[in-house]
Design an enzyme around this catalytic site. Sequence first.
Site, mmCIF file in Angstrom:
data_model
loop_
_atom_site.group_PDB
_atom_site.id
_atom_site.type_symbol
_atom_site.label_atom_id
_atom_site.label_comp_id
_atom_site.label_asym_id
_atom_site.label_seq_id
_atom_site.Cartn_x
_atom_site.Cartn_y
_atom_site.Cartn_z
ATOM 1 N N LYS A 250 0.740 -1.395 -0.045
ATOM 2 C CA LYS A 250 0.115 0.099 -0.002
ATOM 3 C C LYS A 250 0.838 1.337 0.019
ATOM 4 O O LYS A 250 2.034 1.278 0.410
ATOM 5 C CB LYS A 250 -0.943 -0.111 1.203
ATOM 6 C CG LYS A 250 -2.103 -1.231 1.257
ATOM 7 C CD LYS A 250 -2.893 -1.057 2.260
ATOM 8 C CE LYS A 250 -3.967 -2.205 2.110
ATOM 9 N NZ LYS A 250 -5.027 -2.182 3.482
ATOM 10 N N TYR B 188 -12.643 -1.501 -4.127
ATOM 11 C CA TYR B 188 -13.107 -1.662 -2.707
ATOM 12 C C TYR B 188 -14.729 -1.441 -2.632
ATOM 13 O O TYR B 188 -14.954 -1.159 -1.637
ATOM 14 C CB TYR B 188 -12.355 -0.724 -1.929
ATOM 15 C CG TYR B 188 -11.143 -1.074 -1.458
ATOM 16 C CD1 TYR B 188 -10.708 -2.185 -0.698
ATOM 17 C CD2 TYR B 188 -9.941 -0.321 -2.149
ATOM 18 C CE1 TYR B 188 -9.394 -2.578 -0.516
ATOM 19 C CE2 TYR B 188 -8.605 -0.646 -1.839
ATOM 20 C CZ TYR B 188 -8.467 -2.045 -0.973
ATOM 21 O OH TYR B 188 -7.036 -2.211 -0.820
ATOM 22 N N PHE C 238 -15.769 3.673 6.562
ATOM 23 C CA PHE C 238 -14.219 4.031 6.277
ATOM 24 C C PHE C 238 -14.079 4.259 4.795
ATOM 25 O O PHE C 238 -13.077 4.358 4.340
ATOM 26 C CB PHE C 238 -13.372 3.129 6.938
ATOM 27 C CG PHE C 238 -13.717 1.614 6.676
ATOM 28 C CD1 PHE C 238 -13.136 1.225 5.376
ATOM 29 C CD2 PHE C 238 -14.294 0.869 7.242
ATOM 30 C CE1 PHE C 238 -13.460 -0.147 4.886
ATOM 31 C CE2 PHE C 238 -14.708 -0.645 7.133
ATOM 32 C CZ PHE C 238 -14.110 -1.096 6.003
ATOM 33 N N ARG D 51 -2.475 -14.880 4.404
ATOM 34 C CA ARG D 51 -3.156 -14.083 5.356
ATOM 35 C C ARG D 51 -2.272 -14.301 6.828
ATOM 36 O O ARG D 51 -2.252 -13.162 7.601
ATOM 37 C CB ARG D 51 -4.540 -14.591 5.492
ATOM 38 C CG ARG D 51 -5.402 -14.384 4.293
ATOM 39 C CD ARG D 51 -5.752 -12.799 3.908
ATOM 40 N NE ARG D 51 -6.671 -12.604 4.991
ATOM 41 C CZ ARG D 51 -7.253 -11.342 5.009
ATOM 42 N NH1 ARG D 51 -6.885 -10.356 3.894
ATOM 43 N NH2 ARG D 51 -8.051 -10.826 6.068
ATOM 44 N N THR E 209 -5.167 -7.026 10.622
ATOM 45 C CA THR E 209 -5.560 -5.552 10.158
ATOM 46 C C THR E 209 -4.969 -4.651 11.058
ATOM 47 O O THR E 209 -4.264 -3.600 10.450
ATOM 48 C CB THR E 209 -6.795 -5.643 9.788
ATOM 49 O OG1 THR E 209 -7.599 -6.592 8.873
ATOM 50 C CG2 THR E 209 -7.174 -4.205 9.184
ATOM 51 N N ARG F 126 2.495 -7.008 8.773
ATOM 52 C CA ARG F 126 1.792 -5.692 9.456
ATOM 53 C C ARG F 126 2.470 -5.296 10.781
ATOM 54 O O ARG F 126 2.448 -4.223 11.121
ATOM 55 C CB ARG F 126 0.336 -5.949 9.458
ATOM 56 C CG ARG F 126 -0.449 -5.916 8.081
ATOM 57 C CD ARG F 126 -1.982 -6.278 8.170
ATOM 58 N NE ARG F 126 -2.492 -6.089 6.911
ATOM 59 C CZ ARG F 126 -3.441 -6.497 6.632
ATOM 60 N NH1 ARG F 126 -4.023 -7.332 7.456
ATOM 61 N NH2 ARG F 126 -4.063 -6.211 5.482
ATOM 62 N N ASN G 27 -1.947 -0.145 6.728
ATOM 63 C CA ASN G 27 -1.431 -1.256 7.524
ATOM 64 C C ASN G 27 -0.702 -1.980 6.471
ATOM 65 O O ASN G 27 -0.665 -3.189 6.184
ATOM 66 C CB ASN G 27 -2.932 -2.356 7.854
ATOM 67 C CG ASN G 27 -3.838 -2.580 6.659
ATOM 68 O OD1 ASN G 27 -3.469 -2.214 5.371
ATOM 69 N ND2 ASN G 27 -4.680 -3.195 7.105
ATOM 70 N N HIS H 85 -2.092 -5.479 1.277
ATOM 71 C CA HIS H 85 -3.459 -5.909 1.190
ATOM 72 C C HIS H 85 -3.156 -7.445 0.921
ATOM 73 O O HIS H 85 -2.378 -7.576 0.340
ATOM 74 C CB HIS H 85 -4.300 -5.450 0.187
ATOM 75 C CG HIS H 85 -5.493 -6.058 -0.525
ATOM 76 N ND1 HIS H 85 -6.718 -5.959 -0.123
ATOM 77 C CD2 HIS H 85 -5.611 -6.905 -1.566
ATOM 78 C CE1 HIS H 85 -7.548 -6.851 -0.631
ATOM 79 N NE2 HIS H 85 -6.839 -7.429 -1.759
ATOM 80 N N GLU I 35 -9.255 -10.074 -8.025
ATOM 81 C CA GLU I 35 -8.298 -8.990 -7.704
ATOM 82 C C GLU I 35 -7.065 -8.996 -8.677
ATOM 83 O O GLU I 35 -6.772 -8.233 -9.151
ATOM 84 C CB GLU I 35 -8.051 -8.901 -6.046
ATOM 85 C CG GLU I 35 -9.189 -8.889 -5.294
ATOM 86 C CD GLU I 35 -8.818 -8.821 -3.730
ATOM 87 O OE1 GLU I 35 -9.454 -8.455 -2.964
ATOM 88 O OE2 GLU I 35 -7.538 -9.685 -3.538
#
Length: 138
Positions: free
Chosen positions: A10, A50, A58, A86, A92, A103, A113, A116, A127
């Site tokens: 990100k 998103y 948010f 994950r 998160t 993270r 964070n 993704h 995606e």
Amino acid sequence: MSNITFTMIKPDAVKDGHIGAILNQITEAGFRIKAMKLTQLTVDDAKKFYEIHSARPFYGELVEFMSSGPIVAAILEKDNAVADFRKLIGATNPAEAEEGTIRRKFAKSVGENAVHGSDSDENANIESNFHFAGREVF
């Protein structure tokens, strides 16, 4: 179960110079990079990507953040890719992420964070196809 997952490094992690360290951690965990590019989402791209969160409070901040600077988009391959990735990225909220996770090491907050990661095999494919044409995947 699929053997691919999708990730984005990100804007916060790109800006802070963590691309190399994050990619190193990903490859050391046994993932193979099938496609990767440095790009920037437009506001419309971020809204579409998103869209699933559009009713959440948010959403506006998320769209603004994700279109605020460059990202690194990548398709990763490994057996059990979604679940393993994950686990590698962690919770998160970086304060709740396990030691050693991406993270925990690189995220600033729940909103910023660092990475993704797809949450299902179906979303990994959606995606991946959003960001890459077939000729860009190896």
